[in-house]
Design a protein around this motif. Structure first.
Motif, PDB file in Angstrom:
ATOM      1  N   LEU A   1       0.860  -1.178   0.000  1.00 51.61           N
ATOM      2  CA  LEU A   1       0.000   0.000   0.000  1.00 51.61           C
ATOM      3  C   LEU A   1       0.898   1.230   0.000  1.00 51.61           C
ATOM      4  CD1 LEU A   1      -2.650   1.637   0.404  1.00 51.61           C
ATOM      5  CD2 LEU A   1      -2.378   1.232   2.873  1.00 51.61           C
ATOM      6  N   LYS A   2       0.748   2.071  -0.988  1.00 52.66           N
ATOM      7  CA  LYS A   2       1.566   3.279  -1.112  1.00 52.66           C
ATOM      8  C   LYS A   2       0.648   4.495  -1.092  1.00 52.66           C
ATOM      9  CE  LYS A   2       5.249   5.298  -3.972  1.00 52.66           C
ATOM     10  NZ  LYS A   2       4.630   6.579  -4.324  1.00 52.66           N
ATOM     11  N   CYS A   3       0.947   5.458  -0.199  1.00 52.59           N
ATOM     12  CA  CYS A   3       0.099   6.631  -0.026  1.00 52.59           C
ATOM     13  C   CYS A   3       0.930   7.910   0.007  1.00 52.59           C
ATOM     14  CB  CYS A   3      -0.709   6.541   1.273  1.00 52.59           C
ATOM     15  SG  CYS A   3      -1.810   5.127   1.393  1.00 52.59           S
ATOM     16  N   ASP A   4       0.252   9.006  -0.282  1.00 52.98           N
ATOM     17  CA  ASP A   4       0.863  10.335  -0.278  1.00 52.98           C
ATOM     18  C   ASP A   4      -0.141  11.289   0.349  1.00 52.98           C
ATOM     19  OD1 ASP A   4       1.189  13.109  -1.596  1.00 52.98           O
ATOM     20  OD2 ASP A   4       3.069  12.139  -2.080  1.00 52.98           O
ATOM     21  N   ILE A   5       0.345  12.170   1.207  1.00 55.30           N
ATOM     22  CA  ILE A   5      -0.536  13.136   1.859  1.00 55.30           C
ATOM     23  C   ILE A   5      -0.684  14.369   0.971  1.00 55.30           C
ATOM     24  CG2 ILE A   5      -0.815  14.651   3.864  1.00 55.30           C
ATOM     25  CD1 ILE A   5       0.669  12.497   5.478  1.00 55.30           C
ATOM     26  N   SER A   6      -1.901  14.804   0.780  1.00 55.08           N
ATOM     27  CA  SER A   6      -2.194  15.917  -0.122  1.00 55.08           C
ATOM     28  C   SER A   6      -1.756  17.251   0.473  1.00 55.08           C
ATOM     29  CB  SER A   6      -3.699  15.942  -0.412  1.00 55.08           C
ATOM     30  OG  SER A   6      -4.030  17.002  -1.274  1.00 55.08           O
ATOM     31  N   LYS A   7      -0.953  18.011  -0.302  1.00 53.77           N
ATOM     32  CA  LYS A   7      -0.518  19.363   0.087  1.00 53.77           C
ATOM     33  C   LYS A   7      -0.051  19.397   1.537  1.00 53.77           C
ATOM     34  CE  LYS A   7      -3.635  21.534  -3.252  1.00 53.77           C
ATOM     35  NZ  LYS A   7      -4.779  22.457  -3.466  1.00 53.77           N
ATOM     36  N   PHE A   8       0.876  18.525   1.851  1.00 49.86           N
ATOM     37  CA  PHE A   8       1.258  18.304   3.248  1.00 49.86           C
ATOM     38  C   PHE A   8       1.746  19.567   3.955  1.00 49.86           C
ATOM     39  CE2 PHE A   8       4.846  16.906   6.131  1.00 49.86           C
ATOM     40  CZ  PHE A   8       4.034  16.714   7.224  1.00 49.86           C
ATOM     41  N   PHE A   9       2.805  20.187   3.447  1.00 47.29           N
ATOM     42  CA  PHE A   9       3.378  21.347   4.143  1.00 47.29           C
ATOM     43  C   PHE A   9       2.378  22.498   4.236  1.00 47.29           C
ATOM     44  CE2 PHE A   9       7.308  19.089   3.442  1.00 47.29           C
ATOM     45  CZ  PHE A   9       8.081  19.443   4.544  1.00 47.29           C
ATOM     46  N   ASP A  10       1.572  22.682   3.195  1.00 47.12           N
ATOM     47  CA  ASP A  10       0.584  23.757   3.211  1.00 47.12           C
ATOM     48  C   ASP A  10      -0.541  23.489   4.211  1.00 47.12           C
ATOM     49  OD1 ASP A  10       2.008  24.976   1.235  1.00 47.12           O
ATOM     50  OD2 ASP A  10       0.643  24.446  -0.392  1.00 47.12           O
ATOM     51  N   SER A  11      -0.741  22.226   4.586  1.00 49.14           N
ATOM     52  CA  SER A  11      -1.886  21.848   5.422  1.00 49.14           C
ATOM     53  C   SER A  11      -1.557  21.703   6.904  1.00 49.14           C
ATOM     54  CB  SER A  11      -2.478  20.519   4.914  1.00 49.14           C
ATOM     55  OG  SER A  11      -2.864  20.612   3.555  1.00 49.14           O
ATOM     56  N   ILE A  12      -0.295  21.825   7.268  1.00 44.85           N
ATOM     57  CA  ILE A  12       0.089  21.651   8.675  1.00 44.85           C
ATOM     58  C   ILE A  12      -0.534  22.762   9.516  1.00 44.85           C
ATOM     59  CG2 ILE A  12       2.028  21.737  10.296  1.00 44.85           C
ATOM     60  CD1 ILE A  12       3.701  20.290   8.203  1.00 44.85           C
ATOM     61  N   ASP A  13      -1.303  22.359  10.503  1.00 44.39           N
ATOM     62  CA  ASP A  13      -2.034  23.288  11.356  1.00 44.39           C
ATOM     63  C   ASP A  13      -1.108  23.809  12.462  1.00 44.39           C
ATOM     64  OD1 ASP A  13      -3.725  23.891  13.884  1.00 44.39           O
ATOM     65  OD2 ASP A  13      -5.229  23.838  12.293  1.00 44.39           O
ATOM     66  N   HIS A  14      -0.967  25.133  12.576  1.00 45.61           N
ATOM     67  CA  HIS A  14      -0.047  25.720  13.546  1.00 45.61           C
ATOM     68  C   HIS A  14      -0.395  25.351  14.985  1.00 45.61           C
ATOM     69  CE1 HIS A  14       1.355  29.199  10.697  1.00 45.61           C
ATOM     70  NE2 HIS A  14       1.584  27.993  10.206  1.00 45.61           N
ATOM     71  N   ASN A  15      -1.671  25.364  15.324  1.00 47.96           N
ATOM     72  CA  ASN A  15      -2.063  25.066  16.703  1.00 47.96           C
ATOM     73  C   ASN A  15      -1.829  23.603  17.050  1.00 47.96           C
ATOM     74  OD1 ASN A  15      -2.901  27.726  17.339  1.00 47.96           O
ATOM     75  ND2 ASN A  15      -4.872  27.375  16.340  1.00 47.96           N
ATOM     76  N   ILE A  16      -2.151  22.716  16.111  1.00 48.29           N
ATOM     77  CA  ILE A  16      -1.887  21.293  16.338  1.00 48.29           C
ATOM     78  C   ILE A  16      -0.393  21.057  16.479  1.00 48.29           C
ATOM     79  CG2 ILE A  16      -2.028  18.982  15.327  1.00 48.29           C
ATOM     80  CD1 ILE A  16      -4.644  19.841  13.988  1.00 48.29           C
ATOM     81  N   LEU A  17       0.389  21.689  15.611  1.00 47.11           N
ATOM     82  CA  LEU A  17       1.842  21.533  15.667  1.00 47.11           C
ATOM     83  C   LEU A  17       2.400  21.996  17.010  1.00 47.11           C
ATOM     84  CD1 LEU A  17       4.621  20.968  14.430  1.00 47.11           C
ATOM     85  CD2 LEU A  17       4.528  23.236  13.359  1.00 47.11           C
TER      86      LEU A  17
END
Length: 343
Positions: free
Chosen positions: A144-160
Motif C-alpha cells: 500500500l503506497k500513499c501520499d498526503i495531499s498538500k502536506f506542508f501547506d496543510s500543517i495546522d499551527h495550533n496542532i503543531l
C-alpha cells in the motif's frame, strides 16, 4: 540538557541562543553557499551580526523578516519561501538543539531529514520488508503506497504547537518556536515554508503522531515513511484495503490532513514498487523512468560538473544502472572531467 525536573528541558533556550551555538549554526549553514552575495555580506560583519542576533533573542525582540518566494523544479514545480540569512542562522541554531530532543522519540522507519537516514536506506528497508513478507518472493505480497495531499501547506499551527509542547520546554523556547511557526502562513494558521530547515524537523514531529498510531495502534510491522510518502507491506491485500479508511480518518481527525486521492494504490510486488526515485522489483531495483530521463538530460547540460557526476553515480550505485552509468562517464570525459573523478 535536562534540568532537575526529569523531563523538563530547563536550559534549551540558553543553548539555542548562545554565541557558540549561533556560530556553529552559521558554519553549518554557509557550507556550499559562501560565494553568494547575501552570505558574503553577513560574513563580512559576522561578529556584529552574531552578537546582534544573540541580543535580540535574549531580549525577545527578534522577529523573522519576510520570506522571498520562488519556484524550483526537482522535477515537479515546488514553491519555495526563502528566509533571509540572519533568520536562517536562527533556524539552524534552533534545529541543532531541538533535533536531539525530538528525534529520539521517532520510529526507526522514518527516513526523511534525519541523521544517517538517506533515501537509499529507506529503499533498502523496503526491499528487506518485501523479502521477509513474501518469504523470499515465494508468496504473493502487496504494498500500500500513499501520499498526503498538500502536506506542508496543510500543517495546522495550533496542532503543531500542541505536539511540540508535549515536551516540557521552557517558556522562552516556546516563545521562539511560536515566532518561527507564525512567521509563515499559506492559509489562516496553516502551512510551513518548504525552504526552512525547521520545517523539516517540525514536519517529522507532526507526522510522528501518525507513525506512532500506525505502529502501536494499528500494529503494522512493515511500515516506512519518508516525509509525506509512506508504504505498508503485507501478504494480505484485503487487510491493506481496510487500512485506507482507518488511516484517512486518523489523519483528518488528529492532524487535519488528507490522503492524495490519486496517490493511494495497492500494487503487487511483481509489478514494481515506485518509492523514493527507485522502482523495487523482486531481486533487484532500477531507477524510476522520470529520474533516469532527468539525469540523462542534465548530463548533457553545461552544469555537468564533477560534483554533479558524483551525485548521479551515487544514486546509480544503489540499483541496476550499468548502461546509464556508462553514458554519464562518457559525457564526463567529453567535457574534460578525468575518468578517476567519475568512478
Amino acid at each position: 540538557m535536562l534540568g532537575g525536573g526529569g523531563n523538563i528541558y530547563s536550559n534549551i533556550f540558553d543553548n539555542i541562543i548562545s554565541l557558540e551555538n549561533l556560530l556553529k549554526a552559521w558554519c553549518e549553514f554557509k557550507k556550499g553557499k559562501i560565494k553568494k552575495k547575501d552570505i558574503l555580506e553577513f560574513d563580512f560583519y559576522l561578529e556584529r551580526n552574531i552578537f546582534s542576533l544573540n541580543k535580540e533573542l535574549e531580549d525577545k525582540t527578534y522577529k523573522n523578516d519576510p520570506y522571498v518566494p520562488f519556484y524550483v523544479y526537482d522535477p515537479k514545480r515546488r514553491h519555495i519561501h526563502k528566509a533571509c540569512v540572519r533568520d536562517r542562522v536562527v533556524h539552524q541554531a534552533m534545529y541543532r538543539i531541538l533535533y536531539g530532543v525530538y528525534d529520539k522519540n521517532f520510529i526507526h522507519d522514518s527516513y526523511s531529514c534525519r541523521n544517517n537516514k538517506r533515501t537509499h536506506k529507506g529503499v533498502k528497508r523496503l526491499e528487506d520488508f518485501i523479502r521477509k513478507e513474501s518469504q523470499n518472493y515465494f508468496r504473493n505480497t502487496w504494498v500500500l503506497k500513499c501520499d498526503i495531499s498538500k502536506f506542508f501547506d496543510s500543517i495546522d499551527h495550533n496542532i503543531l504547537k500542541n505536539i511540540l509542547f508535549k515536551k516540557d520546554l521552557d517558556i522562552n523556547t516556546k516563545w521562539l518556536i511560536a515566532q518561527i511557526i507564525k512567521s509563515f502562513e499559506k492559509t489562516k494558521n496553516k502551512g510551513l515554508p518548504l525552504g526552512n530547515v525547521t520545517s523539516q524537523l517540525f514536519s517529522n514531529i507532526y507526522l510522528n503522531e501518525f507513525d506512532q498510531f500506525v505502529k502501536h495502534k494499528l500494529k503494522i510491522k512493515y511500515y516506512i515513511r519518508y516525509c509525506d510518502d509512506f508504504v505498508i507491506v503485507s501478504k494480505n491485500k484485503r487487510f491493506l484495503e481496510l487500512l485506507i479508511s482507518q488511516i484517512a480518518l486518523f489523519l483528518m481527525n488528529k492532524l487535519g490532513l488528507s490522503l492524495h486521492p490519486r496517490k493511494v494504490e495497492i500494487r503487487k510486488i511483481s509489478q514494481g514498487i515506485d518509492f523514493l526515485g527507485y522502482v523495487v522489483l523482486p531481486h533487484y531495483k532500477v531507477l524510476r523512468t522520470n529520474t533516469k530521463k532527468r539525469i540523462l538530460r542534465l548530463s548533457k547540460s553545461d552544469n555537468f560538473k564533477e560534483e554533479t557526476k558524483q551525485s548521479y553515480l551515487g544514486v546509480l550505485s544503489h540499483c541496476r544502472g550499468y548502461k546509464i552509468k556508462k553514458i554519464i562517464i562518457r559525457q564526463g570525459l567529453n567535457k574534460g572531467i578525468p575518468q578517476k573523478a567519475l568512478i
